[in-house]
Design a protein around this motif. Structure first.
Motif, PDB file in Angstrom:
ATOM      1  N   GLN A 158      18.840  22.380  79.044  1.00 42.40           N
ATOM      2  CA  GLN A 158      19.471  21.328  79.837  1.00 42.40           C
ATOM      3  C   GLN A 158      19.258  19.961  79.202  1.00 42.40           C
ATOM      4  N   GLN A 159      18.051  19.703  78.728  1.00 45.71           N
ATOM      5  CA  GLN A 159      17.770  18.420  78.081  1.00 45.71           C
ATOM      6  C   GLN A 159      18.627  18.233  76.835  1.00 45.71           C
ATOM      7  N   LEU A 160      18.804  19.298  76.060  1.00 48.87           N
ATOM      8  CA  LEU A 160      19.618  19.215  74.854  1.00 48.87           C
ATOM      9  C   LEU A 160      21.077  18.912  75.182  1.00 48.87           C
ATOM     10  N   GLN A 161      21.577  19.479  76.264  1.00 47.14           N
ATOM     11  CA  GLN A 161      22.949  19.183  76.684  1.00 47.14           C
ATOM     12  C   GLN A 161      23.088  17.715  77.081  1.00 47.14           C
ATOM     13  N   GLU A 162      22.088  17.204  77.809  1.00 46.17           N
ATOM     14  CA  GLU A 162      22.110  15.801  78.231  1.00 46.17           C
ATOM     15  C   GLU A 162      22.025  14.868  77.019  1.00 46.17           C
ATOM     16  N   ILE A 163      21.173  15.226  76.072  1.00 43.49           N
ATOM     17  CA  ILE A 163      21.014  14.408  74.865  1.00 43.49           C
ATOM     18  C   ILE A 163      22.329  14.329  74.092  1.00 43.49           C
ATOM     19  N   GLN A 164      22.999  15.467  73.943  1.00 45.06           N
ATOM     20  CA  GLN A 164      24.249  15.472  73.193  1.00 45.06           C
ATOM     21  C   GLN A 164      25.330  14.660  73.888  1.00 45.06           C
ATOM     22  N   ALA A 165      25.367  14.724  75.216  1.00 46.25           N
ATOM     23  CA  ALA A 165      26.360  13.939  75.964  1.00 46.25           C
ATOM     24  C   ALA A 165      26.113  12.446  75.784  1.00 46.25           C
ATOM     25  N   VAL A 166      24.864  12.028  75.879  1.00 48.20           N
ATOM     26  CA  VAL A 166      24.521  10.611  75.704  1.00 48.20           C
ATOM     27  C   VAL A 166      24.783  10.183  74.268  1.00 48.20           C
ATOM     28  N   TYR A 167      24.444  11.041  73.326  1.00 49.10           N
ATOM     29  CA  TYR A 167      24.646  10.734  71.900  1.00 49.10           C
ATOM     30  C   TYR A 167      26.123  10.437  71.625  1.00 49.10           C
ATOM     31  N   THR A 168      26.990  11.276  72.149  1.00 55.86           N
ATOM     32  CA  THR A 168      28.428  11.085  71.953  1.00 55.86           C
ATOM     33  C   THR A 168      28.896   9.782  72.589  1.00 55.86           C
ATOM     34  N   GLN A 169      28.391   9.506  73.786  1.00 55.08           N
ATOM     35  CA  GLN A 169      28.783   8.292  74.497  1.00 55.08           C
ATOM     36  C   GLN A 169      28.293   7.033  73.785  1.00 55.08           C
ATOM     37  N   GLU A 170      27.062   7.070  73.313  1.00 51.37           N
ATOM     38  CA  GLU A 170      26.449   5.881  72.711  1.00 51.37           C
ATOM     39  C   GLU A 170      26.954   5.612  71.291  1.00 51.37           C
ATOM     40  N   TYR A 171      27.119   6.669  70.511  1.00 52.30           N
ATOM     41  CA  TYR A 171      27.380   6.482  69.083  1.00 52.30           C
ATOM     42  C   TYR A 171      28.782   6.911  68.647  1.00 52.30           C
ATOM     43  N   LYS A 172      29.609   7.331  69.609  1.00 50.45           N
ATOM     44  CA  LYS A 172      31.013   7.659  69.349  1.00 50.45           C
ATOM     45  C   LYS A 172      31.185   8.730  68.275  1.00 50.45           C
ATOM     46  N   THR A 173      30.236   9.608  68.206  1.00 51.88           N
ATOM     47  CA  THR A 173      30.314  10.765  67.312  1.00 51.88           C
ATOM     48  C   THR A 173      29.440  11.858  67.905  1.00 51.88           C
ATOM     49  N   GLU A 174      29.617  13.069  67.420  1.00 52.21           N
ATOM     50  CA  GLU A 174      28.848  14.184  67.968  1.00 52.21           C
ATOM     51  C   GLU A 174      27.564  14.390  67.178  1.00 52.21           C
ATOM     52  N   LEU A 175      26.506  14.750  67.896  1.00 53.23           N
ATOM     53  CA  LEU A 175      25.208  15.005  67.265  1.00 53.23           C
ATOM     54  C   LEU A 175      25.332  16.084  66.200  1.00 53.23           C
ATOM     55  N   VAL A 176      26.058  17.156  66.501  1.00 49.66           N
ATOM     56  CA  VAL A 176      26.160  18.261  65.550  1.00 49.66           C
ATOM     57  C   VAL A 176      26.852  17.836  64.260  1.00 49.66           C
ATOM     58  N   LYS A 177      27.772  16.889  64.348  1.00 51.55           N
ATOM     59  CA  LYS A 177      28.435  16.386  63.133  1.00 51.55           C
ATOM     60  C   LYS A 177      27.464  15.602  62.273  1.00 51.55           C
ATOM     61  N   ASP A 178      26.647  14.776  62.905  1.00 54.00           N
ATOM     62  CA  ASP A 178      25.664  13.997  62.148  1.00 54.00           C
ATOM     63  C   ASP A 178      24.620  14.905  61.517  1.00 54.00           C
ATOM     64  N   ILE A 179      24.188  15.922  62.260  1.00 56.16           N
ATOM     65  CA  ILE A 179      23.221  16.876  61.711  1.00 56.16           C
ATOM     66  C   ILE A 179      23.811  17.573  60.489  1.00 56.16           C
ATOM     67  N   THR A 180      25.050  18.001  60.611  1.00 54.12           N
ATOM     68  CA  THR A 180      25.708  18.720  59.519  1.00 54.12           C
ATOM     69  C   THR A 180      25.845  17.852  58.268  1.00 54.12           C
ATOM     70  N   SER A 181      26.146  16.580  58.458  1.00 54.55           N
ATOM     71  CA  SER A 181      26.360  15.696  57.307  1.00 54.55           C
ATOM     72  C   SER A 181      25.061  15.179  56.699  1.00 54.55           C
ATOM     73  N   ASP A 182      23.951  15.236  57.471  1.00 54.60           N
ATOM     74  CA  ASP A 182      22.694  14.642  56.987  1.00 54.60           C
ATOM     75  C   ASP A 182      21.639  15.659  56.569  1.00 54.60           C
ATOM     76  N   THR A 183      21.895  16.928  56.748  1.00 56.52           N
ATOM     77  CA  THR A 183      20.914  17.959  56.380  1.00 56.52           C
ATOM     78  C   THR A 183      21.584  19.021  55.516  1.00 56.52           C
ATOM     79  N   THR A 184      20.790  19.894  54.931  1.00 61.78           N
ATOM     80  CA  THR A 184      21.311  20.957  54.072  1.00 61.78           C
ATOM     81  C   THR A 184      20.944  22.324  54.619  1.00 61.78           C
TER      82      THR A 184
END
Length: 337
Positions: free
Chosen positions: A136-162
Motif C-alpha cells: 500500500q505504501q508503495l502504491q501511495e509513493i508512486q501516485a505522489v511521485y507522478t503528481q509531484e514530478y510529472k513522470t512515473e517512478l518506474v520510468k526513472d528507475i528504468t533510466s537510472d539503473t541497469t
C-alpha cells in the motif's frame, strides 16, 4: 546492561508475536492544541525567534497532526508554513523540519527522486526505501511521485539503473508481496528452497526466479526458506548471493534479505554506517529517523544498543551538533542505559 522499560516492552512484544509491532518513538499527542501550536510557530517565525521552539512544536506531533498544523497555519495566518520555514532555516535542520512536514509518501517520493537526480545514482537509498515499504505504501509513493514530478517512478528507475538490478527494483515497486498469514505452506517452502538452490546446466541461478521469490513471498515465509536453504546447502543465503551475483544487484538482494530477516536490525546497521568514521551521512541519518519514528524506532534503538554496545541517542549526540542534533534527539526521544 540495564534495559529501559521501553526496550523491555519492545523485546516482550517481539518474543510474544514473533514479529515487530508498531513501536515508534513519536506518538499522536494526546492533548493536541493546534491553534496554540500555530500561534507559537507564527510568532517565532515573525520575530526570527528561537529554532528550538520550532523543533519542540513539530517533533512532539505525529504526521497527521503536523498536516493539521499546515492546514490551520494556511487558514489562520494566510501564509504557507513550509515557505516561511524555508526562509527561517537552513542546512541540515531545514531538511529535517521540511521532511517532517511532508506526508510519508511524499517524503519517500522526494528521497527516491533525489537518489536518481544528477549524474550519479544512490542505489543504497533506492534499495532501502523500496525494500522496506508495504504494498500500500508503495502504491501511495508512486501516485505522489507522478503528481509531484510529472513522470512515473518506474520510468526513472528504468533510466537510472541497469539490469538485473532494474528488474529487482521494478518488481519491488509493483508491491506484490504476500500478506502474512498463520498458515505455514511447507510444500511452497520446499519448492522455493529448491528453486533458489538450483544452479541449472550453466551453473548459475535463475535471476528471474530469485526476484519473484524474494519480492513476492511474505517475510515469515522467507525466513523459513532461508533456514531450510542453509540446512540444505551448508551455506547461508547471504553467502550464496555473494558467490553468484555481483554489483548493485548483489547489494540489492543482500538488503532485501536483511530486511526480511530483521527490519529493525537492518536500520540499526544503516544508522551506524551513516555515522561511523570521520564523516556523517546526514541525509541517511535524517531519513531513517523521520521515516521510522512512527513505526519501529524503539525496536531499532534496541537492536542498535544490542549490536554496537552504545545507545543510538548517545551515538547521535556524539556525531552531530547544534539545532540539528537537538531535532534528531527529539525524534529518537530517549537514552537507553
Amino acid at each position: 546492561m540495564t534495559l529501559t522499560q521501553e526496550m523491555l516492552s519492545s523485546l516482550h512484544l517481539a518474543d510474544k508475536t514473533g514479529a515487530w509491532g508498531t513501536l515508534g518513538t513519536v506518538k499522536p499527542l494526546k492533548n493536541f492544541e493546534p491553534e496554540n501550536d500555530v500561534h507559537k510557530l507564527a510568532e517565532t517565525l515573525a520575530n526570527k525567534g528561537n529554532r528550538q521552539t520550532i523543533i519542540d512544536v513539530l517533533t512532539k506531533l505525529d504526521n497527521d497532526q503536523r498536516q493539521e498544523i499546515l492546514r490551520l497555519y494556511k487558514k489562520d495566518v494566510q501564509q504557507d508554513l513550509t515557505v516561511n520555514l524555508k526562509s527561517a532555516l537552513s542546512g541540515d535542520l531545514e531538511n529535517v523540519i521540511l521532511g517532517l512536514l511532508k506526508t510519508p509518501a511524499a517524503y519517500a517520493a522526494q528521497e527516491l527522486k533525489a537518489a536518481m537526480k544528477g549524474l550519479g545514482t544512490d542505489e543504497a537509498t533506492l534499495s532501502e526505501i523500496l525494500c522496506t515499504r508495504s504494498s500500500q505504501q508503495l502504491q501511495e509513493i508512486q501516485a505522489v511521485y507522478t503528481q509531484e514530478y510529472k513522470t512515473e517512478l518506474v520510468k526513472d528507475i528504468t533510466s537510472d539503473t541497469t539490469e538485473p538490478y532494474t528488474d529487482l527494483l521494478l518488481a519491488l515497486a509493483k508491491g506484490k508481496r504476500e500478506k502474512e498469514s498463520g498458515i505455514i505452506d511447507y510444500l511452497l517452502i520446499d519448492h522455493d528452497c529448491k528453486t533458489l538452490s538450483d544452479l541449472g546446466p550453466k551453473k548459475s541461478p535463475n535471476i528471474a526466479q530469485w526476484i519473484t521469490i524474494l519480492t513476492e513471498r511474505s517475510p515469515r515465509h522467507l525466513k523459513r526458506v532461508f533456514d531450510k536453504y542453509q540446512s540444505a546447502n551448508a551455506v547461508d543465503i547471504e553467502e550464496s548471493i555473494k558467490s553468484h551475483f555481483k554489483g548493485d544487484f548483489q547489494k540489492g538482494l543482500l538488503t532485501l534479505v536483511a530486511v526480511m530477516k530483521n527490519t529493525p536490525l537492518y536500520f540499526a546497521d544503516r544508522l551506524y554506517n551513516a555515522m561511523k568514521g570521520m564523516g556523517t551521512n546526514e541525509k541517511t541519518l535524517a531519513r531513517i529517523l523521520i521515516s521510522r519514528s512512527e513505526i519501529d524506532l524503539l525496536s531499532i534503538r534496541v537492536e542498535f544498543r544490542r549490536k554496537y554496545g552504545k545507545s543510538l541517542y548517545s551515538f547521535i549526540k556524539s556525531e552531530v551538533k547544534g539545532d540539528y542534533q537537538s531535532c534528531l534527539l527529539s525524534l529518537c526521544r530517549a537514552e537507553d542505559i
